[in-house]
Design a protein around this motif. Structure first.
Motif, PDB file in Angstrom:
ATOM      1  N   LYS A   1       0.853  -1.193   0.000  1.00  0.00           N
ATOM      2  CA  LYS A   1       0.000   0.000   0.000  1.00  0.00           C
ATOM      3  C   LYS A   1       0.881   1.232   0.000  1.00  0.00           C
ATOM      4  N   ASN A   2       0.573   2.184  -0.917  1.00  0.00           N
ATOM      5  CA  ASN A   2       1.340   3.412  -0.962  1.00  0.00           C
ATOM      6  C   ASN A   2       1.101   4.223   0.296  1.00  0.00           C
ATOM      7  N   GLU A   3       2.135   4.988   0.671  1.00  0.00           N
ATOM      8  CA  GLU A   3       1.990   5.847   1.841  1.00  0.00           C
ATOM      9  C   GLU A   3       1.027   6.985   1.583  1.00  0.00           C
ATOM     10  N   GLU A   5      -2.191   8.073  -0.922  1.00  0.00           N
ATOM     11  CA  GLU A   5      -3.186   7.618  -1.892  1.00  0.00           C
ATOM     12  C   GLU A   5      -4.070   8.789  -2.296  1.00  0.00           C
ATOM     13  N   SER A  24      -5.192  10.690   1.050  1.00  0.00           N
ATOM     14  CA  SER A  24      -5.083  10.011   2.341  1.00  0.00           C
ATOM     15  C   SER A  24      -3.659   9.521   2.504  1.00  0.00           C
ATOM     16  N   TYR A  25      -3.166   9.570   3.721  1.00  0.00           N
ATOM     17  CA  TYR A  25      -1.787   9.150   3.963  1.00  0.00           C
ATOM     18  C   TYR A  25      -1.733   8.289   5.213  1.00  0.00           C
ATOM     19  N   SER A  26      -0.682   7.505   5.324  1.00  0.00           N
ATOM     20  CA  SER A  26      -0.645   6.481   6.377  1.00  0.00           C
ATOM     21  C   SER A  26       0.402   6.755   7.444  1.00  0.00           C
ATOM     22  N   VAL A  27       1.173   7.823   7.295  1.00  0.00           N
ATOM     23  CA  VAL A  27       2.236   8.105   8.260  1.00  0.00           C
ATOM     24  C   VAL A  27       1.963   9.434   8.950  1.00  0.00           C
ATOM     25  N   GLU A  67      -7.565  12.247  11.028  1.00  0.00           N
ATOM     26  CA  GLU A  67      -8.024  11.259  10.051  1.00  0.00           C
ATOM     27  C   GLU A  67      -6.997  11.013   8.951  1.00  0.00           C
ATOM     28  N   LYS A  68      -5.873  11.733   8.961  1.00  0.00           N
ATOM     29  CA  LYS A  68      -4.819  11.584   7.946  1.00  0.00           C
ATOM     30  C   LYS A  68      -5.422  11.750   6.544  1.00  0.00           C
ATOM     31  N   HIS A  69      -6.082  12.880   6.344  1.00  0.00           N
ATOM     32  CA  HIS A  69      -6.800  13.092   5.091  1.00  0.00           C
ATOM     33  C   HIS A  69      -6.770  14.582   4.743  1.00  0.00           C
TER      34      HIS A  69
END
Lengths: 108, 114
Positions: A1-3, A5, A24-27, A67-69
């Protein structure tokens, strides 16, 4: 999954429509950038955000850290807005990580 | 803000040759970044160019293939050496984007290797 999106990958709309592009991001990040890439390849910085909301002309960028968005909105879209929009995030002391980009086409 | 002049804007090159891309910034900056954007892909960092020291290359990129010069705080070059069609990409230089500063990019060099 990309960090990072982005969605949608491609978006076609009619002139005057309200446009939303999502990221959206995951870090955990220290800043998020919205960039615009023209067909020739050059990139222009639109916004840098670490919280809240910023507005410049018809462009609005928002970010929700919990929400990392983030979203980029274009009001009263125009054919000259046609470009690739790229979201990029920076984790503290890390390099920029780029999304895949959203190709926006505004038809007259 | 920073204004970056990058050239050439595009080139078509024969395989096996080399191309040097130049970036000139209108202000002094500590770090300059070189990116590659392959067709349909996002930006990938090639290396970070620091004035007065060797460039720092990312995984998958080597100095022999992408030598970088940084002779002063406003100028840098990236050379794409011994080119193959797989090197066909847009190459971009950039400054900023660190320590929560805005990122600025050159106009890009669209390279086609035939």
């Amino acid at each position: 999954k990309n960090e990072v999106e982005q969605s949608p990958q491609n978006l076609t709309a009619q002139e005057g429509e309200f446009i939303t592009i999502n990221c959206s991001y995951s870090v955990g990040i220290s800043a998020l950038h919205w960039l615009q890439q023209h067909p020739g390849g050059g990139i222009v910085s639109l916004f840098m955000l670490s919280s809240g909301k910023k507005k410049h002309g018809r462009l609005i960028a928002t970010i929700n850290i919990q929400e990392k968005h983030s979203s980029l909105h274009i009001t009263a879209s125009h054919p000259r807005d046609s470009a690739v929009y790229i979201c990029a995030v920076r984790a503290p002391a890390q390099k920029l990580v780029f999304g895949q980009g959203t190709r926006l086409t505004i038809n007259p | 803000s920073a204004v970056i002049s990058q050239k050439p804007s595009r080139d078509i090159c024969q395989r096996g040759t080399s191309l040097t891309i130049q970036c000139q910034v209108d202000s002094q900056v500590t770090m300059m970044f070189w990116y590659r954007q392959q067709p349909g892909q996002s930006l990938t960092l090639i290396a970070t160019a620091n004035q007065g020291s060797e460039a720092t290359y990312e995984s998958g990129f080597v100095i022999d293939k992408f030598p970088i010069s940084r002779p002063n705080l406003t100028f840098s070059t990236l050379t794409v050496s011994n080119m193959s069609p797989e090197d066909s990409s847009i190459y971009l230089c950039s400054v900023g984007g660190v320590m929560n500063t805005e990122a600025f990019f050159g106009q890009g060099t669209r390279l086609t290797v035939v």
